[in-house]
Design an enzyme around this catalytic site. Structure first.
Site, PDB file in Angstrom:
ATOM      1  N   SER A   1      26.368  -5.852 -29.598  1.00  0.00           N
ATOM      2  CA  SER A   1      26.112  -4.581 -30.281  1.00  0.00           C
ATOM      3  C   SER A   1      26.928  -4.435 -31.569  1.00  0.00           C
ATOM      4  O   SER A   1      26.496  -3.745 -32.487  1.00  0.00           O
ATOM      5  CB  SER A   1      26.436  -3.426 -29.333  1.00  0.00           C
ATOM      6  OG  SER A   1      27.776  -3.531 -28.897  1.00  0.00           O
TER       7      SER A   1
ATOM      8  N   CYS B   1      27.985  -7.140 -33.330  1.00  0.00           N
ATOM      9  CA  CYS B   1      27.973  -8.448 -33.978  1.00  0.00           C
ATOM     10  C   CYS B   1      27.116  -8.447 -35.231  1.00  0.00           C
ATOM     11  O   CYS B   1      25.989  -7.942 -35.199  1.00  0.00           O
ATOM     12  CB  CYS B   1      27.353  -9.491 -33.067  1.00  0.00           C
ATOM     13  SG  CYS B   1      28.219  -9.684 -31.554  1.00  0.00           S
TER      14      CYS B   1
ATOM     15  N   ASP C   1      25.969 -13.338 -22.689  1.00  0.00           N
ATOM     16  CA  ASP C   1      26.955 -12.514 -23.395  1.00  0.00           C
ATOM     17  C   ASP C   1      26.406 -11.987 -24.714  1.00  0.00           C
ATOM     18  O   ASP C   1      25.953 -12.757 -25.545  1.00  0.00           O
ATOM     19  CB  ASP C   1      28.190 -13.393 -23.658  1.00  0.00           C
ATOM     20  CG  ASP C   1      29.239 -12.698 -24.490  1.00  0.00           C
ATOM     21  OD1 ASP C   1      29.352 -11.461 -24.406  1.00  0.00           O
ATOM     22  OD2 ASP C   1      29.967 -13.403 -25.231  1.00  0.00           O
TER      23      ASP C   1
ATOM     24  N   GLY D   1      24.862  -8.016 -26.319  1.00  0.00           N
ATOM     25  CA  GLY D   1      23.631  -7.244 -26.449  1.00  0.00           C
ATOM     26  C   GLY D   1      23.051  -6.806 -25.120  1.00  0.00           C
ATOM     27  O   GLY D   1      21.906  -6.340 -25.071  1.00  0.00           O
TER      28      GLY D   1
ATOM     29  N   ARG E   1      39.946 -14.241 -33.925  1.00  0.00           N
ATOM     30  CA  ARG E   1      39.013 -15.260 -33.455  1.00  0.00           C
ATOM     31  C   ARG E   1      38.183 -15.830 -34.606  1.00  0.00           C
ATOM     32  O   ARG E   1      37.813 -16.989 -34.610  1.00  0.00           O
ATOM     33  CB  ARG E   1      38.156 -14.578 -32.387  1.00  0.00           C
ATOM     34  CG  ARG E   1      36.717 -14.888 -32.362  1.00  0.00           C
ATOM     35  CD  ARG E   1      36.051 -13.965 -31.338  1.00  0.00           C
ATOM     36  NE  ARG E   1      34.667 -14.348 -31.230  1.00  0.00           N
ATOM     37  CZ  ARG E   1      33.909 -14.123 -30.185  1.00  0.00           C
ATOM     38  NH1 ARG E   1      34.388 -13.514 -29.153  1.00  0.00           N
ATOM     39  NH2 ARG E   1      32.671 -14.492 -30.154  1.00  0.00           N
TER      40      ARG E   1
ATOM     41  N   GLU F   1       4.708   1.973 -23.760  1.00  0.00           N
ATOM     42  CA  GLU F   1       4.022   2.520 -22.597  1.00  0.00           C
ATOM     43  C   GLU F   1       4.984   2.672 -21.408  1.00  0.00           C
ATOM     44  O   GLU F   1       4.852   3.583 -20.602  1.00  0.00           O
ATOM     45  CB  GLU F   1       2.875   1.558 -22.220  1.00  0.00           C
ATOM     46  CG  GLU F   1       2.008   1.987 -21.088  1.00  0.00           C
ATOM     47  CD  GLU F   1       1.016   0.877 -20.726  1.00  0.00           C
ATOM     48  OE1 GLU F   1      -0.179   1.116 -20.808  1.00  0.00           O
ATOM     49  OE2 GLU F   1       1.461  -0.249 -20.377  1.00  0.00           O
TER      50      GLU F   1
HETATM   51  P1  XMP Z   1      28.089  -6.107 -26.359  1.00  0.00           P
HETATM   52  O1  XMP Z   1      26.683  -6.034 -26.860  1.00  0.00           O
HETATM   53  O2  XMP Z   1      28.177  -6.104 -24.874  1.00  0.00           O
HETATM   54  O3  XMP Z   1      28.637  -7.537 -26.870  1.00  0.00           O
HETATM   55  O4  XMP Z   1      28.938  -5.049 -26.992  1.00  0.00           O
HETATM   56  C1  XMP Z   1      29.915  -8.015 -26.582  1.00  0.00           C
HETATM   57  C2  XMP Z   1      30.055  -9.449 -27.054  1.00  0.00           C
HETATM   58  O5  XMP Z   1      29.944  -9.526 -28.468  1.00  0.00           O
HETATM   59  C3  XMP Z   1      30.668 -10.663 -28.959  1.00  0.00           C
HETATM   60  N1  XMP Z   1      31.523 -10.208 -30.047  1.00  0.00           N
HETATM   61  C4  XMP Z   1      31.253 -10.401 -31.351  1.00  0.00           C
HETATM   62  N2  XMP Z   1      30.249 -11.082 -31.974  1.00  0.00           N
HETATM   63  N3  XMP Z   1      31.160 -10.473 -34.075  1.00  0.00           N
HETATM   64  C5  XMP Z   1      30.222 -11.128 -33.347  1.00  0.00           C
HETATM   65  O6  XMP Z   1      29.318 -11.742 -33.934  1.00  0.00           O
HETATM   66  C6  XMP Z   1      32.187  -9.779 -33.521  1.00  0.00           C
HETATM   67  O7  XMP Z   1      33.014  -9.176 -34.207  1.00  0.00           O
HETATM   68  C7  XMP Z   1      32.239  -9.750 -32.094  1.00  0.00           C
HETATM   69  N4  XMP Z   1      33.131  -9.194 -31.209  1.00  0.00           N
HETATM   70  C8  XMP Z   1      32.642  -9.487 -29.975  1.00  0.00           C
HETATM   71  C9  XMP Z   1      31.450 -11.207 -27.797  1.00  0.00           C
HETATM   72  O8  XMP Z   1      30.797 -12.369 -27.349  1.00  0.00           O
HETATM   73  C10 XMP Z   1      31.399 -10.076 -26.772  1.00  0.00           C
HETATM   74  O9  XMP Z   1      31.527 -10.543 -25.463  1.00  0.00           O
END
Ligand code: XMP
Length: 492
Positions: free
Chosen positions: A307, A309, A348, A350, A410, A472
């Site tokens: 979310s 990323c 992992d 989204g 990272r 739908e």
């Molecule tokens: P959700 O959608 O659950 O995703 O909030 C969490 C995962 O997103 C990754 N993550 C990142 N990916 N830039 C990215 O492209 C970032 O700054 C970032 N921070 C986290 C990571 O794999 C996490 O588990």
């Protein structure tokens, strides 16, 4: 060039199979392997297929303890100094369910100041101790009123030691409960033989702690602890984490198909063969084969779908999470056939809600990692804020400018960011949210006719749906007062 577009979780729906007695909700197991073990070790099983992301705004000590109680694990983030990450692992390992190491006050403190402290901390019970930590009494908000008592001292209003029932050297919650039941106290102080204060056990917490059938413990009955590492300082970080008691490590990288992960995996395998390491993230079969060949005992899948990323937007690298899971699950199954080693894969980025979790599992994931989901909970390490009359919590990516204030972030390039910083709607306690999520996963498995996650992999029949079909599937052609979504149709 692959001309077939990659798919996201949102585009799939499950077809129902035969529901039987064995697949009624109360018979369904969500137990799933966390990592491959040479010798079967029961501590490396999750009791729910969900873990919390290694992120500053998600996984601190509180989240790790609460999620371990509920059957999952949270990866303590590595975007912090080695010593502070190791201290977090020590705190998880020191924690005894229900035994709270208390913040104490001195007998000479003014009630006015105590009141201020209570407001800052958000809790009302303070044990009173002398300089050698001997228990002198307890003071709660029922023992004073700041107006008439503001200028008095704590010792003038506290319940003195002689009127308190205490437990001496107890470290078992059931024993504490037995003692507490016989008192009228809301809290039981635990002291050593010299009457020095060790812990408090709260009546309101006991039920909670006696009732964690899914908790994940290590061989010493301490809570299971997981941590993220990076490919830069692993030679110092891993020994510190192992010393602190860590059980499981994950290399945190947006692109894990690299010789740096190879070196990290091989080094940990050589020096700490008993600690499994998760490699990742990867989105291809080659990426899976590479990591497993070099010692990864679990593999994390997904690039740029999270979310927060923006990796896909910034670099153009990535893949829809559903396609990534399908491809990597094929590689895992091939590897299992060839070697007899089953390497769990973790979806992992989204994964928003229970529907996404169950689709990810049905496509072949063994468990899922989530950031946003957990960032909304009380147990995430951030403070609540109010925005437009809504209570929110901040949430930021590990590749965002904010996370990078930590020097070993990272994502190393400093020229551009790979993550954003925003807010998510506050959702309350994890314990009040997770059961609903799990119930929906089980209900879906029940429909499919799968009694466990293995059966879900084997039996699930999935179908790609059209955009109109997704519409739908939502509430439509009905007026929903207060809804922000446009569910209305022209002719109703
Ligand atoms: P959700 O959608 O659950 O995703 O909030 C969490 C995962 O997103 C990754 N993550 C990142 N990916 N830039 C990215 O492209 C970032 O700054 C970032 N921070 C986290 C990571 O794999 C996490 O588990």
């Amino acid at each position: 060039i692959h001309l077939e577009p990659s798919r996201t979780l949102m585009e799939f729906r499950l077809l129902p199979g035969l529901t039987t007695e064995q697949t009624l909700i109360h018979n369904i197991s969500l137990r799933t392997p966390m990592a491959y073990q040479e010798e079967e070790d029961s501590k490396y099983y999750l009791n729910i297929p969900i873990v919390a992301a290694a992120m500053q705004s998600v996984s601190g000590v509180k989240m790790a303890i609460e999620l371990a109680k509920l059957g999952g694990t949270a990866f303590i983030y590595c975007s912090q100094p080695i010593e502070s990450q190791a201290e977090m692992i020590r705190q998880i390992k020191r924690y005894k369910a229900g035994f709270v190491p208390p913040e104490t006050v001195s007998p000479d403190m003014l009630i006015r100041d105590l009141y201020e402290l209570t407001r800052q901390r958000g809790y009302n019970t303070f044990p009173v101790v002398d300089e050698q930590k001997h228990l002198l009494g307890i003071i709660t908000k029922n023992d004073y009123d700041v107006k008439p008592h503001g200028d008095l001292t704590v010792k003038e209003r506290m319940i003195p030691r002689k009127e308190l029932t205490v437990g001496v050297n107890i470290d078992n919650i059931k024993q504490a409960n037995t003692l507490l039941r016989e008192t009228h106290q809301s809290v039981l102080p635990i002291v050593d033989e010299q009457d020095r204060l060790l812990f408090l056990v709260f009546r309101k917490d006991i039920r909670n702690h006696l009732d964690n059938p899914h908790e994940i413990l290590d061989e010493h009955k301490r809570y299971f602890a997981s941590a993220a590492i990076n490919t830069h300082d692993y030679m110092e970080r891993v020994p510190a984490l192992v010393e602190a008691g860590v059980d499981f490590l994950a290399i945190d990288s947006s692109d894990g198909h690299s010789v740096f992960q190879q070196k990290t995996l091989e080094w940990v395998r050589e020096h700490y063969p008993h600690i499994p390491v998760m490699g990742g993230n990867i989105i291809t079969e080659d990426g899976f084969d590479f990591l497993v060949e070099h010692g990864a005992r679990a593999v994390k899948v997904g690039m740029g779908s999270g979310s927060i990323c923006i990796t896909q937007e910034q670099k153009g690298t990535g893949r829809g999470l559903a396609t990534a899971i399908i491809k990597v699950a094929e590689a895992r199954d091939r590897y299992f056939k060839k070697s007899g080693r089953y390497i769990p894969i973790v979806a992992d980025g989204g994964i928003v809600n229970s529907k996404d979790i169950v689709i990810a599992l049905a496509l072949g994931a063994d468990y899922v990692m989530m950031g946003r989901y957990f960032a909304r909970m009380d147990e995430s390490p951030t403070e609540k804020v109010t925005i437009h009359n809504r209570v929110m919590k901040p949430y930021w990516g590990e590749g965002s400018a904010r996370a990078r204030e930590w020097k070993e972030a990272r994502y190393h390039q400093l020229i551009f960011v790979e993550g954003v910083e925003g807010f998510v709607q506050y959702a309350g306690k994890l314990r009040d949210n997770l059961p609903e999520t799990l119930a929906k996963i089980k209900a879906a498995m029940s429909s499919v006719g799968a009694a466990n996650i293995r059966e879900l992999h084997e039996k699930a029949e999935l179908e790609v749906v059209s955009a109109l079909s997704i519409r739908e599937g939502k509430a439509h052609d009905i007026y929903l007062p207060g809804s922000e979504n446009d569910y209305t149709a022209i002719d109703w």
